[in-house]
Scaffold this motif. Structure first.
Motif, mmCIF file in Angstrom:
data_model
loop_
_atom_site.group_PDB
_atom_site.id
_atom_site.type_symbol
_atom_site.label_atom_id
_atom_site.label_comp_id
_atom_site.label_asym_id
_atom_site.label_seq_id
_atom_site.Cartn_x
_atom_site.Cartn_y
_atom_site.Cartn_z
ATOM 1 N N GLY A 55 0.851 -1.190 0.000
ATOM 2 C CA GLY A 55 0.000 0.000 0.000
ATOM 3 C C GLY A 55 0.878 1.229 0.000
ATOM 4 N N SER A 56 1.765 1.308 -0.959
ATOM 5 C CA SER A 56 2.877 2.274 -0.949
ATOM 6 C C SER A 56 2.469 3.697 -1.309
ATOM 7 C CB SER A 56 3.978 1.801 -1.898
ATOM 8 O OG SER A 56 3.457 1.578 -3.203
ATOM 9 N N GLY A 57 1.283 3.881 -1.902
ATOM 10 C CA GLY A 57 0.873 5.230 -2.270
ATOM 11 C C GLY A 57 1.853 5.886 -3.223
ATOM 12 N N THR A 58 2.189 7.143 -2.957
ATOM 13 C CA THR A 58 3.087 7.883 -3.844
ATOM 14 C C THR A 58 4.554 7.761 -3.437
ATOM 15 O OG1 THR A 58 2.727 9.910 -2.570
ATOM 16 C CG2 THR A 58 1.292 9.544 -4.463
ATOM 17 N N GLY A 59 4.856 6.812 -2.552
ATOM 18 C CA GLY A 59 6.250 6.459 -2.298
ATOM 19 C C GLY A 59 6.942 7.147 -1.145
ATOM 20 N N GLN A 91 10.580 10.010 -8.133
ATOM 21 C CA GLN A 91 11.929 9.443 -8.121
ATOM 22 C C GLN A 91 12.726 9.937 -9.324
ATOM 23 O OE1 GLN A 91 12.466 5.184 -7.167
ATOM 24 N NE2 GLN A 91 10.250 5.139 -6.868
ATOM 25 N N THR A 92 12.095 9.939 -10.479
ATOM 26 C CA THR A 92 12.772 10.362 -11.710
ATOM 27 C C THR A 92 13.192 11.825 -11.617
ATOM 28 O OG1 THR A 92 11.491 8.786 -13.010
ATOM 29 C CG2 THR A 92 12.517 10.600 -14.207
ATOM 30 N N GLU A 93 12.291 12.648 -11.080
ATOM 31 C CA GLU A 93 12.592 14.085 -10.964
ATOM 32 C C GLU A 93 13.738 14.340 -9.986
ATOM 33 O OE1 GLU A 93 10.314 18.238 -9.676
ATOM 34 O OE2 GLU A 93 9.175 16.396 -10.026
ATOM 35 N N LEU A 102 22.544 6.163 -13.711
ATOM 36 C CA LEU A 102 23.170 5.233 -12.771
ATOM 37 C C LEU A 102 22.164 4.285 -12.116
ATOM 38 C CD1 LEU A 102 25.622 7.742 -11.026
ATOM 39 C CD2 LEU A 102 26.221 5.953 -12.681
ATOM 40 N N GLY A 103 20.920 4.358 -12.548
ATOM 41 C CA GLY A 103 19.917 3.442 -12.033
ATOM 42 C C GLY A 103 19.421 3.754 -10.644
ATOM 43 N N ARG A 104 19.342 5.035 -10.287
ATOM 44 C CA ARG A 104 18.901 5.415 -8.945
ATOM 45 C C ARG A 104 17.382 5.532 -8.831
ATOM 46 N NH1 ARG A 104 23.628 9.956 -7.890
ATOM 47 N NH2 ARG A 104 25.354 8.450 -7.681
ATOM 48 N N VAL A 105 16.661 5.257 -9.905
ATOM 49 C CA VAL A 105 15.209 5.186 -9.860
ATOM 50 C C VAL A 105 14.828 3.727 -9.691
ATOM 51 C CG1 VAL A 105 13.052 5.614 -11.087
ATOM 52 C CG2 VAL A 105 14.957 7.218 -11.316
ATOM 53 N N SER A 106 14.160 3.405 -8.592
ATOM 54 C CA SER A 106 13.841 2.005 -8.291
ATOM 55 C C SER A 106 12.891 1.419 -9.330
ATOM 56 C CB SER A 106 13.203 1.902 -6.902
ATOM 57 O OG SER A 106 12.734 0.590 -6.689
ATOM 58 N N PRO A 107 13.230 0.263 -9.901
ATOM 59 C CA PRO A 107 12.327 -0.385 -10.865
ATOM 60 C C PRO A 107 11.331 -1.325 -10.196
ATOM 61 C CG PRO A 107 14.383 -1.600 -10.769
ATOM 62 C CD PRO A 107 14.497 -0.460 -9.759
ATOM 63 N N TRP A 108 11.375 -1.406 -8.851
ATOM 64 C CA TRP A 108 10.609 -2.438 -8.158
ATOM 65 C C TRP A 108 9.237 -1.911 -7.748
ATOM 66 C CZ3 TRP A 108 12.883 -6.779 -9.095
ATOM 67 C CH2 TRP A 108 14.284 -6.811 -9.235
ATOM 68 N N GLN A 109 8.289 -2.031 -8.667
ATOM 69 C CA GLN A 109 6.918 -1.628 -8.414
ATOM 70 C C GLN A 109 5.961 -2.713 -8.906
ATOM 71 O OE1 GLN A 109 6.453 2.251 -10.338
ATOM 72 N NE2 GLN A 109 6.824 3.270 -8.392
ATOM 73 N N VAL A 110 4.916 -2.955 -8.113
ATOM 74 C CA VAL A 110 3.937 -3.986 -8.450
ATOM 75 C C VAL A 110 2.543 -3.438 -8.177
ATOM 76 C CG1 VAL A 110 3.106 -6.324 -8.000
ATOM 77 C CG2 VAL A 110 5.552 -5.809 -7.765
ATOM 78 N N CYS A 111 1.631 -3.591 -9.121
ATOM 79 C CA CYS A 111 0.240 -3.224 -8.913
ATOM 80 C C CYS A 111 -0.501 -4.480 -8.458
ATOM 81 C CB CYS A 111 -0.364 -2.688 -10.208
ATOM 82 S SG CYS A 111 -2.029 -2.017 -9.996
#
Length: 302
Positions: A55-59, A91-93, A102-111
């Motif tokens: 239930g991560s919402g907007t992070g 995260q991107t901003e 450098l991959g500092r935006v986490s790709p780990w998201q699940v709906c």
């Protein structure tokens, strides 16, 4: 719980999708409770390598977890894809061009749904869930799913809302008609019992009340709308409320005004427990398990 008080998952998803863009501007309570949960982690020794933010919402919570556990993979899971997109955008901003490179935006998201987690058995070391459980229908189902995906000795830490939440608004709507106008919330002790039934060890529960204040009853409703917290119960009244009915609600809410402000009370329930079998020392002679219930002094958050 009566099915009249079950939440309509499709309505919940749609509400949070619509609210995703403006959610952060109104999510004062959510951030405050997340920070208070984080303070509780100071007293718990754990070094998770994979954390599920359920239930991560907007992070907001996920960002704090990444900062605290720098070696951990934090998986954001939410029912509403719009919330996940809002988190990714933030995260991107903040990462900037080189951060993205450098991959500092986490790709780990699940709906996904908390009552049917799309994760493998024993795949995470820790589950963090801030103010999400109030949207589920069966706590036993959720806790069974949490225990399933936790590794042995994994930690569950959560917050949710108790029955006194929005008691002023609920009272203002009382007697208007037979429909439900405010979501119903589960008692702390019932949640503790559900943890035990699911097989969690050493559950600890506590509660506090936070009070937000507003100028008008309409402002309360606008804040709830801004965070997507509409009444989503199956027994809710369909259609718009008439002018005269709303005037009755406003007049009833006015009876709660103190020092020029209208209160909106939130009963915040906190809990944590461990996956695994309880030690014999944690059981009474008759075989029943010990559960700690602690009641905090209610603070006031203006």
């Amino acid at each position: 719980m009566s099915q009249d008080f079950y939440t309509d998952k499709a309505r919940v998803r749609a509400s949070f999708d619509r609210a995703a863009r403006r959610y952060d501007s109104a999510a004062v309570l959510q951030r405050e409770v997340s920070d208070r949960m984080a303070e509780r982690l100071e007293m718990i020794k754990t070094t998770p390598l994979c954390i599920l933010d359920a239930g991560s919402g907007t992070g907001y919570g996920a960002a704090a977890l990444r900062q605290r556990y720098t070696d951990a993979r934090v998986v954001e899971l939410d029912l509403a894809p719009g919330m996940l997109l809002a988190s990714r955008s933030k995260q991107t901003e903040s990462a900037g061009f080189f951060g993205r490179l450098l991959g500092r935006v986490s790709p780990w998201q699940v709906c996904g749904d908390l009552e049917a987690l799309p994760l493998a058995d024993a795949s995470v070391d820790m589950i963090w869930s801030n103010l999400a459980l109030q949207w589920v229908n069966e706590p036993d189902t959720v806790f069974a799913e949490f225990r399933r995906v936790l590794k042995p000795d994994g930690l569950l830490m959560f917050s949710t809302l108790g029955p006194d939440t929005l008691m002023e608004l609920n009272a203002a709507f009382g007697g208007l008609d037979a429909a439900t106008h405010v979501n119903r919330f589960i008692d702390m002790h019932d949640l503790g019992d559900a943890l035990v039934r699911a097989g969690f060890a050493l559950p600890v529960m506590d509660m506090e009340k936070l009070v937000l204040t507003y100028d008008t009853a309409r402002a309360v409703m606008q804040d709830l709308k801004a965070i997507g917290a509409h009444n989503a119960t199956a027994g809710r009244k369909r259609g718009l409320m008439g002018k005269h009915a709303w005037q009755r609600v406003e007049a009833a809410y006015e009876t709660f005004r103190r020092d020029g402000k209208l209160p909106a009370t939130y009963e915040v329930v906190y809990g944590h427990a461990w996956r695994g079998q309880p030690k014999k020392a944690d059981r009474l002679p008759d075989g029943s398990q010990v559960i700690q219930f602690e009641r905090s002094t209610p603070p006031r958050a203006d």
